[in-house]
Design an enzyme around this catalytic site. Sequence first.
Site, PDB file in Angstrom:
ATOM      1  N   GLU A  37       0.874  -1.160   0.000  1.00  0.00           N
ATOM      2  CA  GLU A  37       0.000   0.000   0.000  1.00  0.00           C
ATOM      3  C   GLU A  37       0.922   1.224   0.000  1.00  0.00           C
ATOM      4  O   GLU A  37       1.841   1.290   0.821  1.00  0.00           O
ATOM      5  CB  GLU A  37      -0.879   0.011   1.253  1.00  0.00           C
ATOM      6  N   ARG A 266       5.989 -12.627   9.460  1.00  0.00           N
ATOM      7  CA  ARG A 266       6.599 -11.360   9.093  1.00  0.00           C
ATOM      8  C   ARG A 266       7.971 -11.249   9.742  1.00  0.00           C
ATOM      9  O   ARG A 266       8.252 -11.922  10.733  1.00  0.00           O
ATOM     10  CB  ARG A 266       5.714 -10.162   9.445  1.00  0.00           C
ATOM     11  N   LYS A 276       5.062   0.511   9.170  1.00  0.00           N
ATOM     12  CA  LYS A 276       5.150   1.762   8.412  1.00  0.00           C
ATOM     13  C   LYS A 276       4.579   2.921   9.225  1.00  0.00           C
ATOM     14  O   LYS A 276       5.081   4.033   9.174  1.00  0.00           O
ATOM     15  CB  LYS A 276       4.361   1.638   7.108  1.00  0.00           C
TER      16      LYS A 276
HETATM   17  P1  ATP Z   1       1.757  -1.371   7.635  1.00  0.00           P
HETATM   18  O1  ATP Z   1       0.510  -2.035   8.173  1.00  0.00           O
HETATM   19  O2  ATP Z   1       2.772  -1.016   8.653  1.00  0.00           O
HETATM   20  O3  ATP Z   1       1.467  -0.263   6.670  1.00  0.00           O
HETATM   21  P2  ATP Z   1       1.821  -3.590   5.863  1.00  0.00           P
HETATM   22  O4  ATP Z   1       2.340  -4.870   6.319  1.00  0.00           O
HETATM   23  O5  ATP Z   1       0.347  -3.476   5.750  1.00  0.00           O
HETATM   24  O6  ATP Z   1       2.480  -2.488   6.786  1.00  0.00           O
HETATM   25  P3  ATP Z   1       1.960  -3.417   3.015  1.00  0.00           P
HETATM   26  O7  ATP Z   1       2.388  -2.264   2.204  1.00  0.00           O
HETATM   27  O8  ATP Z   1       0.535  -3.806   2.964  1.00  0.00           O
HETATM   28  O9  ATP Z   1       2.435  -3.115   4.495  1.00  0.00           O
HETATM   29  O10 ATP Z   1       2.880  -4.662   2.713  1.00  0.00           O
HETATM   30  C1  ATP Z   1       3.126  -5.186   1.440  1.00  0.00           C
HETATM   31  C2  ATP Z   1       3.504  -6.623   1.567  1.00  0.00           C
HETATM   32  O11 ATP Z   1       4.672  -6.735   2.384  1.00  0.00           O
HETATM   33  C3  ATP Z   1       2.411  -7.422   2.232  1.00  0.00           C
HETATM   34  O12 ATP Z   1       2.227  -8.622   1.509  1.00  0.00           O
HETATM   35  C4  ATP Z   1       2.927  -7.673   3.611  1.00  0.00           C
HETATM   36  O13 ATP Z   1       2.467  -8.886   4.114  1.00  0.00           O
HETATM   37  C5  ATP Z   1       4.455  -7.676   3.409  1.00  0.00           C
HETATM   38  N1  ATP Z   1       5.120  -7.245   4.633  1.00  0.00           N
HETATM   39  C6  ATP Z   1       4.924  -6.105   5.312  1.00  0.00           C
HETATM   40  N2  ATP Z   1       5.672  -6.073   6.439  1.00  0.00           N
HETATM   41  C7  ATP Z   1       6.379  -7.226   6.459  1.00  0.00           C
HETATM   42  C8  ATP Z   1       7.338  -7.800   7.358  1.00  0.00           C
HETATM   43  N3  ATP Z   1       7.705  -7.175   8.475  1.00  0.00           N
HETATM   44  N4  ATP Z   1       7.851  -9.013   7.046  1.00  0.00           N
HETATM   45  C9  ATP Z   1       7.489  -9.643   5.928  1.00  0.00           C
HETATM   46  N5  ATP Z   1       6.604  -9.168   5.043  1.00  0.00           N
HETATM   47  C10 ATP Z   1       6.043  -7.977   5.293  1.00  0.00           C
HETATM   48 MG    MG Z   2      -1.221  -3.276   4.583  1.00  0.00          MG
END
Ligand code: ATP
Ligand code: MG
Length: 555
Positions: A37, A266, A276
Site C-alpha cells: 500500500e 513477518r 510503516k
Molecule cells: P503497515 O501495516 O505497517 O502499513 P503492511 O504490512 O500493511 O504495513 P503493506 O504495504 O501492505 O504493508 O505490505 C506489502 C507486503 O509486504 C504485504 O504482503 C505484507 O504482508 C508484506 N510485509 C509487510 N511487512 C512485512 C514484514 N515485516 N515481514 C514480511 N513481510 C512484510
Molecule cells: Mg497493509
Amino acid sequence: MDTQNKEVKPTNFIRNVIDADLLSGKHTLIKTRFPPEPNGYLHIGHAKSICLNFGTAADYDGFCNLRFDDTNPTKEDIEYVNSIKTDVEWLGFNWDSEVKFSSSYFDIFYKCAEELISKGLAYICFLSSDETREYRGTLKEPGKNSPYRDTNIEENLKLFKKMKLGGFKEGECVLRAKIDMSSSFMCMRDPTLYRIRFETHHQTNDDWCIYPMYDFAHCLGDAIEGVTHSLCTLEFQDNRRIYDWTLENLNTFNTSNRPHQYEFSRLNLEYATTSKRKLKLLVDNNYVNSWNDPRMPTISGLRRRGYTAASIRDFCERIGVSNVNSLTDISILESSIRDDLNNIAPRSMAVINPIKLVIENYPEGKIEILKAPIHPQKEEMGTREIFFSRELYIDKDDFVAEVSNNKYKRLAINKEVRLRNSYIIKATHFDTDDDGNIKTIFCTYDIDTLGKNPIDGRKVKGVIHFVESSKAIKAEFRIYDRLFLDSNPSKFEDLSASINPNSLEVKKGFVEPNLSNSTAEVSYQFEREGYFCRDSESDGLVFNKTVGLRDTWSH
Ligand code: ATP
Ligand code: MG
C-alpha cells in the site's frame, strides 16, 4: 522447466505447495505479486516479502507483479508510489510488464459488489460505527444481525448506486457482506466491503467517492491478474476466509485455478520497527531526519547507509521463510553486509579523531608517494597511491602517553608501531595545549622498514593507520548506533520511550585525497575503523558508517 543452471534453493512450505500444484496440473505457470500500500517507504520486512515473491516466481520461471493496493486515498501519496518502485528495482527485481494499481480495477470491483448484492450476499448498512461494533459481538459472544440486513435486493442495488454517486455523507452507510454474525472468525461477521470517502485519489482523482476495503479488493486484484499463489503475512490468516468467500461467490472468479492465499511469518528485527505507521511517526516527530535517514530500517535508509542490494537479498535468504513469528537477531543483517563488503570494498585510510604526528628525523618538505593495495586479498583490484611526509595525522585513540601493559599494540612513548603501508615509527615525546590535552606527538622513523621487517630481527606487532597532513582532505564522519535502546521496541506503543538519544555521533577528520570524488553509497573499508560510504544527500565529503569490522554488539 530448465533447472540445470539454477542454484538449488532451500525448500520451504510455500515451495512445497507450489511443487504440489505443478505436479497435480492445477497450475502450469506460477504467478505471484508484491502488493504494497503506498502509505510509506518500504522497510527491511518488505524486502523479505519482495525476495520471497519475486524470488519464488523467478525460480519457477514464472512472473511477479508489482501491484499497489491503493484503496485508501486518505493515507496514500504518489511520493510513496515512486519510492517503492525505486526500492524494488534497486533490490534487483523486475516486475512483469507495467506496474499495476488496484485502483485501475475500481470498475470491476464495483461490478463484483453489484453481483454480490444481486445474489443477496451484500447489503447497505446505516448503523453508526459504534453501533456496528456493538452488533459485532465479542470473541465469546455471537453478534446480532444488523436491522438493514434484510433490505431487499432492488433497494440495495439502488442504495449502492446512490452511494457511488455521492448521495450519502462520509460514514453515513457502508456496503457489507452478508456472511455470518455468529462466525467464530470475527472478520466473517458481515465485514465491510465498501466505504464512502470524499477524498482525491492519487490515481483516480475524484472519479470515486466510494472505496473498497482491502479484504475485498485484494483477492479480486489477485484473481484479475491471474495470481496463483498469494503470499502474505500471518496476521491475515483469518482474513483468508473473506478472500475465499469473495472469490467463491463471484461467477467469473470461482474457478479451479483461482488464487489461494498462503501466510508466512513477518520479519521482526531486533532494535528496529517494521511498522510503516511507526516509522512515519519517527519521521513526523523528527526523531530521524527523513525516511531515508541511515538509522532507519527502510530500504532507502539502509541503501544510504551503504548496505548493498546483494547483502539484503543474502540476509533474506539467511533468515528463510517459515510460518512461526520470531524476533530476528540484528547481527544476521550485519554479517550479511560485512561479508559482502569484506569481499568487494576498496581499502582506504581515514583518521576520524585526528592528532598531529611529527617525524623529527624525516626531511622537511619531502613528500613520498607509496603504493598500497586496494584490497589485500585481491591483487586484481590494483593499488592506490598514498602520501607520506614529516607531518601526518593519526587517530587520538591510537596513542597513550604511558603503557600500563605489554599487550598494548598501539603507539606510546618509547614504543614502536608500524604505520600501515609504510614505515615503523617510535614515539619520543608530545606537547600539550593550555588545558593539558595532547596536541602533537613527536616520533622518529626507521628508514629501513618500508615494506619489510627491521633487519635486526626486532618484532613490531602493532599497526596503526594515518593520512599525510598536507594532502589529506577534511571529511565528516557520521557514526551510527542503534536507533532504539530496547531490542524489541515494538512492545512500546510510544516508540519514543525506547529511542537512543545517542544514535548519531558526528566527527570531523581526514581521508586520503583519492576519496575526494568517491561515489555516494559505495562503501570503502576504512582500515581498522569499519565500512563507510559517502552520503548521497550531503554536498561536502560526508561519510556514513555502514557497519564495524567485527561484531562488537554480540553478547
Ligand atoms: P503497515 O501495516 O505497517 O502499513 P503492511 O504490512 O500493511 O504495513 P503493506 O504495504 O501492505 O504493508 O505490505 C506489502 C507486503 O509486504 C504485504 O504482503 C505484507 O504482508 C508484506 N510485509 C509487510 N511487512 C512485512 C514484514 N515485516 N515481514 C514480511 N513481510 C512484510
Ligand atoms: Mg497493509
